[in-house]
Design a protein around this motif. Structure first.
Motif, PDB file in Angstrom:
ATOM      1  N   UNK A  13       0.677  -1.189  -0.018  1.00  0.00           N
ATOM      2  CA  UNK A  13       0.109  -0.033   0.102  1.00  0.00           C
ATOM      3  C   UNK A  13       0.909   1.286  -0.013  1.00  0.00           C
ATOM      4  N   UNK A  14       2.177   1.278   0.622  1.00  0.00           N
ATOM      5  CA  UNK A  14       2.964   2.478   0.763  1.00  0.00           C
ATOM      6  C   UNK A  14       2.944   3.202  -0.596  1.00  0.00           C
ATOM      7  N   UNK A  15       3.381   2.767  -1.853  1.00  0.00           N
ATOM      8  CA  UNK A  15       3.522   3.227  -3.126  1.00  0.00           C
ATOM      9  C   UNK A  15       2.370   4.219  -3.411  1.00  0.00           C
ATOM     10  N   UNK A  16       1.070   3.557  -3.159  1.00  0.00           N
ATOM     11  CA  UNK A  16      -0.097   4.373  -3.179  1.00  0.00           C
ATOM     12  C   UNK A  16      -0.269   5.596  -2.306  1.00  0.00           C
ATOM     13  N   UNK A  17      -0.053   5.083  -1.010  1.00  0.00           N
ATOM     14  CA  UNK A  17      -0.184   6.025   0.028  1.00  0.00           C
ATOM     15  C   UNK A  17       0.737   7.387   0.255  1.00  0.00           C
ATOM     16  N   UNK A  18       1.913   7.089  -0.413  1.00  0.00           N
ATOM     17  CA  UNK A  18       2.956   8.037  -0.438  1.00  0.00           C
ATOM     18  C   UNK A  18       3.035   9.218  -1.666  1.00  0.00           C
ATOM     19  N   UNK A  19       2.492   8.243  -2.959  1.00  0.00           N
ATOM     20  CA  UNK A  19       2.713   9.154  -4.159  1.00  0.00           C
ATOM     21  C   UNK A  19       1.527   9.249  -5.002  1.00  0.00           C
ATOM     22  N   UNK A  20       0.376   8.599  -4.654  1.00  0.00           N
ATOM     23  CA  UNK A  20      -0.803   8.551  -5.392  1.00  0.00           C
ATOM     24  C   UNK A  20      -1.884   9.303  -4.674  1.00  0.00           C
ATOM     25  N   UNK A  21      -2.331   8.839  -3.635  1.00  0.00           N
ATOM     26  CA  UNK A  21      -3.387   9.226  -2.828  1.00  0.00           C
ATOM     27  C   UNK A  21      -3.425  10.721  -2.346  1.00  0.00           C
ATOM     28  N   UNK A  22      -2.290  11.397  -2.220  1.00  0.00           N
ATOM     29  CA  UNK A  22      -2.224  12.639  -1.712  1.00  0.00           C
ATOM     30  C   UNK A  22      -2.748  13.630  -2.681  1.00  0.00           C
ATOM     31  N   UNK A  23      -2.322  13.113  -4.044  1.00  0.00           N
ATOM     32  CA  UNK A  23      -2.831  14.092  -5.334  1.00  0.00           C
ATOM     33  C   UNK A  23      -4.121  13.477  -5.682  1.00  0.00           C
ATOM     34  N   UNK A  24      -4.269  12.328  -5.802  1.00  0.00           N
ATOM     35  CA  UNK A  24      -5.550  11.912  -6.499  1.00  0.00           C
ATOM     36  C   UNK A  24      -6.714  11.254  -5.883  1.00  0.00           C
ATOM     37  N   UNK A  25      -6.388  10.958  -4.215  1.00  0.00           N
ATOM     38  CA  UNK A  25      -7.076  10.157  -3.422  1.00  0.00           C
ATOM     39  C   UNK A  25      -8.724  10.879  -3.178  1.00  0.00           C
ATOM     40  N   UNK A  26      -8.866  12.060  -3.410  1.00  0.00           N
ATOM     41  CA  UNK A  26     -10.465  12.690  -3.461  1.00  0.00           C
ATOM     42  C   UNK A  26     -10.964  12.683  -4.427  1.00  0.00           C
ATOM     43  N   UNK A  27     -10.263  12.387  -5.674  1.00  0.00           N
ATOM     44  CA  UNK A  27     -11.213  12.477  -7.051  1.00  0.00           C
ATOM     45  C   UNK A  27     -11.879  11.267  -7.031  1.00  0.00           C
ATOM     46  N   UNK A  28     -13.361  11.358  -7.792  1.00  0.00           N
ATOM     47  CA  UNK A  28     -13.922  10.256  -8.046  1.00  0.00           C
ATOM     48  C   UNK A  28     -13.120   9.258  -8.982  1.00  0.00           C
ATOM     49  N   UNK A  29     -13.188   7.973  -8.759  1.00  0.00           N
ATOM     50  CA  UNK A  29     -12.243   7.206  -9.657  1.00  0.00           C
ATOM     51  C   UNK A  29     -12.675   7.187 -10.854  1.00  0.00           C
ATOM     52  N   UNK A  30     -14.005   7.390 -11.374  1.00  0.00           N
ATOM     53  CA  UNK A  30     -14.457   7.574 -12.726  1.00  0.00           C
ATOM     54  C   UNK A  30     -13.920   8.388 -13.475  1.00  0.00           C
ATOM     55  N   UNK A  31     -13.407   9.678 -12.767  1.00  0.00           N
ATOM     56  CA  UNK A  31     -12.795  10.763 -13.369  1.00  0.00           C
ATOM     57  C   UNK A  31     -11.379  10.805 -13.534  1.00  0.00           C
ATOM     58  N   UNK A  32     -10.667   9.802 -13.022  1.00  0.00           N
ATOM     59  CA  UNK A  32      -9.244   9.750 -13.437  1.00  0.00           C
ATOM     60  C   UNK A  32      -8.855   9.257 -14.476  1.00  0.00           C
TER      61      UNK A  32
END
Length: 396
Positions: A124-143
């Motif tokens: 999980x750490x690659x997501x937690x450190x490098x993806x979710x801080x920037x994209x975590x609040x976006x609806x997944x359908x919009x990514x």
């Protein structure tokens, strides 16, 4: 009297409490003169249905008529407008799921496949450190691919290995979202790779001590401490540091150490216990380590639990060595290649690597235990300075 459009906006406002027909099934139901609700009565498949169209006066007469026209068109198409509205709401709700939620749900569903249920956090750490801080609040359908490109561009070339893990994990999250019924672009990560280009950074191999220099280092590990004994057994067996650090007395039977499947790198496989043949030197190290054992663990830390990988690495750092503990696996593999004629499958199995395809592995019933036993005995002699001769293997 008109069959529809009986009411006017001004007239509706003047009406008192009660039910007032606009025609064609549209009603204004007032609880009191200043407020009420719009109701549409329709017949679907011979069944009478009442559909709410909103509160009055928040929903105007014109808006109510427009909604009523849409619902009547749905009825003419042979569909239930109430069920269709509910279905549309469910679909909209699904598409509002944000990546934070999807990523955690994907992680939870895969815990059983990960070593130690993923408690170490490496999945999980690659997501937690490098993806979710920037994209975590976006609806997944919009990514889309540009979102992913902009997110990973800062580390794409400087931390290439981490970036590859992050985009791989993100692809798994998008597949998980699709399995939940969400509308996502499953090719978004592939498109992002095309936009980002080929990483310039090449990951460096973990520094290893040349196999000819291992005996001198081994001899220096002579004070009988937990760290020295752990490094000695790491060198003698060629295992990874994690199973060694968590080595338990119960795992040793005779001259064989069985590493449980959960202790091996990669996914948990109930049939993947790994047997490690123990040389006389390795057995002597284990016997010495028993004096330090706590709760059955041979290499405990000072306070609680077992020693960390950093504990062994720091010893080598203090000696100003570039090599690291994991590098002793490379030392062993180079020795096998340069000083023996061990078959490739045997040599790879010594390091716990998976050899061959799934069909080949299904038909191969051996783990080359006896061949590995002979090789590790000769490796122990080399490590302890007793022998330097080339080993000739005979395939059985």
């Amino acid at each position: 009297m008109r069959a529809s459009n009986r009411l006017s906006a001004k007239g509706a406002a003047a009406l008192g409490a009660g039910k007032h027909a606009d025609g064609a099934g549209l009603w204004l139901v007032k609880d009191e003169p200043t407020r009420g609700k719009w109701i549409l009565r329709v017949t679907v498949h011979g069944r009478r249905r009442e559909m709410g169209l909103g509160a009055y006066p928040a929903v105007s007469l014109a808006e109510a008529r427009k909604s009523a026209d849409t619902a009547r068109a749905t009825v003419r198409a042979g569909l239930d407008p109430i069920k269709e509205r509910q279905r549309a709401k469910r679909e909209a709700a699904r598409n509002l799921h944000v990546l934070n939620d999807i990523a955690r749900d994907a992680f939870e569903s895969r815990k059983a496949e990960l070593k130690g249920d993923g408690k170490a956090g490496r999945w999980f750490s690659p997501l937690a450190l490098h993806v979710l801080p920037k994209l975590g609040k976006l609806p997944v359908a919009d990514i889309d691919q540009t979102d992913i490109r902009d997110c990973l561009a800062p580390i794409w070339h400087t931390k290439a290995e981490t970036a590859q893990k992050a985009i791989g994990r993100l692809a798994i999250c998008l597949k998980h979202a699709a399995a939940l019924g969400l509308q996502v672009d499953l090719q978004a990560t592939d498109k992002a790779r095309a936009l980002l280009g080929k990483p310039r950074h090449k990951p460096a191999n973990i520094p290893a001590l040349p196999w000819r220099e291992v005996p001198a280092f081994y001899a220096s590990l002579c004070d009988g401490t937990v760290t020295h004994l752990a490094l000695r057994l790491l060198i003698l067996t060629g295992v990874r540091s994690a199973p060694l650090r968590f080595m338990h007395i119960s795992q040793v039977e005779g001259d064989v150490w069985t590493v449980p499947a959960a202790g091996m790198k990669g996914r948990v496989d109930a049939t993947a216990d790994f047997r490690v043949p123990l040389s006389d030197e390795a057995l002597a190290v284990i016997e010495a380590a028993k004096a330090h054992a706590r709760e059955g663990y041979l290499f405990p830390s000072v306070k609680k639990g077992v020693i960390s990988d950093a504990t062994m690495a720091r010893l080598m750092e203090r000696r100003e060595m570039e090599a690291r503990p994991h590098g002793f696996r490379s030392s062993l593999r180079d020795w096998l290649a340069e000083a023996t004629d061990a078959p490739h499958d045997v040599a790879e199995t010594m390091l716990g690597h998976v050899v061959g395809g799934s069909v080949e592995r299904a038909y191969r019933r051996t783990d080359f235990l006896e061949q590995r036993r002979a090789l590790l005995a000769r490796w122990a002699k080399h490590v302890t300075g007793q022998s330097g001769q080339v080993v000739r293997m005979v395939q059985g």
